[in-house]
Design a protein around this motif. Sequence first.
Motif, mmCIF file in Angstrom:
data_model
loop_
_atom_site.group_PDB
_atom_site.id
_atom_site.type_symbol
_atom_site.label_atom_id
_atom_site.label_comp_id
_atom_site.label_asym_id
_atom_site.label_seq_id
_atom_site.Cartn_x
_atom_site.Cartn_y
_atom_site.Cartn_z
ATOM 1 N N ASP A 1 52.286 29.645 45.645
ATOM 2 C CA ASP A 1 51.805 30.997 45.437
ATOM 3 C C ASP A 1 51.155 31.145 46.636
ATOM 4 O O ASP A 1 50.082 30.724 46.957
ATOM 5 C CB ASP A 1 50.940 30.995 44.232
ATOM 6 C CG ASP A 1 50.412 32.308 44.239
ATOM 7 O OD1 ASP A 1 50.518 33.174 44.953
ATOM 8 O OD2 ASP A 1 49.667 32.522 43.028
ATOM 9 N N ASN B 1 55.722 35.471 41.349
ATOM 10 C CA ASN B 1 55.548 34.118 40.869
ATOM 11 C C ASN B 1 56.195 33.868 39.114
ATOM 12 O O ASN B 1 56.631 32.931 39.173
ATOM 13 C CB ASN B 1 54.042 34.202 40.596
ATOM 14 C CG ASN B 1 53.060 33.736 41.530
ATOM 15 O OD1 ASN B 1 53.628 33.381 42.577
ATOM 16 N ND2 ASN B 1 51.975 33.987 41.679
ATOM 17 N N LYS C 1 47.661 42.761 49.967
ATOM 18 C CA LYS C 1 46.308 42.264 50.103
ATOM 19 C C LYS C 1 46.045 42.376 51.463
ATOM 20 O O LYS C 1 45.936 43.524 51.819
ATOM 21 C CB LYS C 1 46.356 40.725 49.588
ATOM 22 C CG LYS C 1 47.009 40.549 48.080
ATOM 23 C CD LYS C 1 45.860 39.927 47.249
ATOM 24 C CE LYS C 1 46.235 39.952 46.033
ATOM 25 N NZ LYS C 1 46.456 38.999 45.257
ATOM 26 N N GLU D 1 48.574 26.921 45.385
ATOM 27 C CA GLU D 1 48.364 28.047 45.845
ATOM 28 C C GLU D 1 47.563 27.845 47.107
ATOM 29 O O GLU D 1 46.357 27.134 47.083
ATOM 30 C CB GLU D 1 47.494 28.620 44.702
ATOM 31 C CG GLU D 1 47.097 30.108 44.916
ATOM 32 C CD GLU D 1 46.250 30.705 43.881
ATOM 33 O OE1 GLU D 1 46.506 30.320 42.690
ATOM 34 O OE2 GLU D 1 45.028 31.119 44.114
ATOM 35 N N ALA E 1 50.252 34.388 48.025
ATOM 36 C CA ALA E 1 49.770 35.653 48.163
ATOM 37 C C ALA E 1 49.030 35.829 49.433
ATOM 38 O O ALA E 1 49.186 36.896 50.003
ATOM 39 C CB ALA E 1 48.964 35.906 47.059
ATOM 40 N N ARG E 2 48.214 34.929 49.839
ATOM 41 C CA ARG E 2 47.403 34.808 50.993
ATOM 42 C C ARG E 2 48.058 33.860 52.088
ATOM 43 O O ARG E 2 46.951 33.234 52.958
ATOM 44 C CB ARG E 2 45.870 34.991 50.564
ATOM 45 C CG ARG E 2 45.292 36.028 50.070
ATOM 46 C CD ARG E 2 43.687 36.097 49.924
ATOM 47 N NE ARG E 2 43.488 37.134 49.107
ATOM 48 C CZ ARG E 2 43.563 37.305 47.835
ATOM 49 N NH1 ARG E 2 43.794 36.164 47.120
ATOM 50 N NH2 ARG E 2 43.085 38.284 47.201
ATOM 51 N N ASN F 1 42.625 31.405 45.674
ATOM 52 C CA ASN F 1 41.647 32.558 45.396
ATOM 53 C C ASN F 1 40.541 32.219 44.668
ATOM 54 O O ASN F 1 39.306 32.291 45.191
ATOM 55 C CB ASN F 1 42.528 33.664 44.693
ATOM 56 C CG ASN F 1 41.710 34.854 44.164
ATOM 57 O OD1 ASN F 1 40.532 34.911 44.281
ATOM 58 N ND2 ASN F 1 42.700 35.981 43.863
ATOM 59 N N GLU G 1 47.523 35.968 35.205
ATOM 60 C CA GLU G 1 48.999 36.429 34.973
ATOM 61 C C GLU G 1 49.433 36.719 33.456
ATOM 62 O O GLU G 1 50.591 36.633 33.207
ATOM 63 C CB GLU G 1 50.152 35.494 35.720
ATOM 64 C CG GLU G 1 49.632 35.555 37.303
ATOM 65 C CD GLU G 1 50.565 35.083 38.194
ATOM 66 O OE1 GLU G 1 51.624 34.790 37.733
ATOM 67 O OE2 GLU G 1 50.170 34.863 39.459
ATOM 68 N N SER H 1 55.088 43.216 42.571
ATOM 69 C CA SER H 1 53.830 42.588 42.720
ATOM 70 C C SER H 1 53.823 40.999 42.870
ATOM 71 O O SER H 1 54.935 40.338 42.477
ATOM 72 C CB SER H 1 53.229 42.807 41.375
ATOM 73 O OG SER H 1 53.815 42.193 40.428
ATOM 74 N N GLY H 2 52.964 40.382 43.329
ATOM 75 C CA GLY H 2 52.963 39.050 43.282
ATOM 76 C C GLY H 2 52.916 38.218 42.004
ATOM 77 O O GLY H 2 53.619 37.226 42.003
ATOM 78 N N THR H 3 52.529 38.971 40.995
ATOM 79 C CA THR H 3 52.574 38.393 39.712
ATOM 80 C C THR H 3 54.186 38.337 39.453
ATOM 81 O O THR H 3 54.669 37.392 38.876
ATOM 82 C CB THR H 3 51.804 39.178 38.791
ATOM 83 O OG1 THR H 3 50.478 38.964 39.082
ATOM 84 C CG2 THR H 3 52.128 38.715 37.333
ATOM 85 N N HIS I 1 45.828 31.355 40.180
ATOM 86 C CA HIS I 1 46.151 32.576 39.718
ATOM 87 C C HIS I 1 47.149 32.768 38.472
ATOM 88 O O HIS I 1 47.072 33.287 37.561
ATOM 89 C CB HIS I 1 46.674 33.373 40.909
ATOM 90 C CG HIS I 1 46.731 35.047 40.695
ATOM 91 N ND1 HIS I 1 47.861 35.532 39.990
ATOM 92 C CD2 HIS I 1 45.883 35.916 41.039
ATOM 93 C CE1 HIS I 1 47.639 37.081 40.298
ATOM 94 N NE2 HIS I 1 46.627 37.173 40.671
#
Length: 349
Positions: free
Chosen positions: A168, A62, A199, A135, A170-171, A139, A88, A57-59, A83
């Motif tokens: 971060d 991180n 995602k 980030e 993620a995107r 988000n 988290e 996972s992204g969590t 995030h």
Amino acid sequence: MIDLRSDTVTRPTDAMTAAMFAAPVGDDVYGEDPTVNALEEAVAVRLGKEAAIFVPSGTMANQIAVRLHCRPGEELICEETSHVVLWEGGGPAALSGVTVRPLPGAFGRLSLAQLEGLHRPDDIHSPPSKLLWLENTHNRGGGTCYDIDAVRAMGRWARQEGMARHLDGARLWNAMVATGVPADVWAAQFDTVSVCFSKGLGAPVGSALAGTKEQMKLARRYRKMFGGGMRQAGMIAAACLYAMEHHVTRLADDHANAKLLADAVRSVPGFTLVPPVVETNLVWFEVDRARHGSPQDVTRKLREQGVLMSALGETTVRAVTHLDVTREQCEQAAVVVRSLAWGGRAGPT
Ligand SMILES: *Cc1c(COP(=O)(O)O)cnc(C)c1O
């Protein structure tokens, strides 16, 4: 149902599933899964880093980064709606004994002016400032992208202060498509970068962390400690490889669809887009409760007409475009959103 709750709700495409079934696999804890190894190599190349590590996972990506850069009692500096702050589970404190120093941002974005003077002096009373955390896209900030020059300036500041820098991402794929700045150019401003495949890219599971060979060797130890050592993980790594090859450029469609939805939201009295301009695939808006009731009331009315969005907090709704919603479905969702201007019934056309 047109599911706009999150870009994590996608299901693997047929071609992706075929790639998963065809993947050669082995025990990745032994370093013997050829597909995981290929994915890690491909991620490192994409991000211009020496090495990468595949994680569930992204969590986890991180949290491994927090552990890599900070020791107990040290602090990381980030934006207050990141995030890592909101979603988290207090991981930096719980898993690494690290304090988070949150700063207010402009729709999630920090600036050099805010950071200057923040690095704490070497003093036995102070938590040493060890890590700058950004980030991109942001988000909670509303899918906002950083300006690359702003990131360069903040990265230089952190390096001068002897701090590490984590992104971060993620995107990050969305930021890359929206700005035209390649992933490795973003990544060059950071020591480590996390990215998600689960995602917008549409893989069922999987994220990665990238950095130096030395860092990723240590990251393997922390991944095992955090319970993220996986065995024949090539089954899912194959989906991530497929996604990285085939589903990045199409993110532009998601961004166009999000703009279409944003136009519909903007047209409804009592709905306010925050931020007012949608840059990528996230559409966050505030609901005037006197006019529309709670966000839960709004999402219930949408659901009754076949559209799912997320109600978050006291006044907020989020819609997210992704691989599993077509242009036509977004046009349909936009009609449903516009209908709420008349209390959820079809209005004058
Ligand atoms: C989703 C997300 C993550 C990681 O989420 P997981 O569900 O743990 O994969 C990290 N950062 C941001 C900005 C995210 O949106």
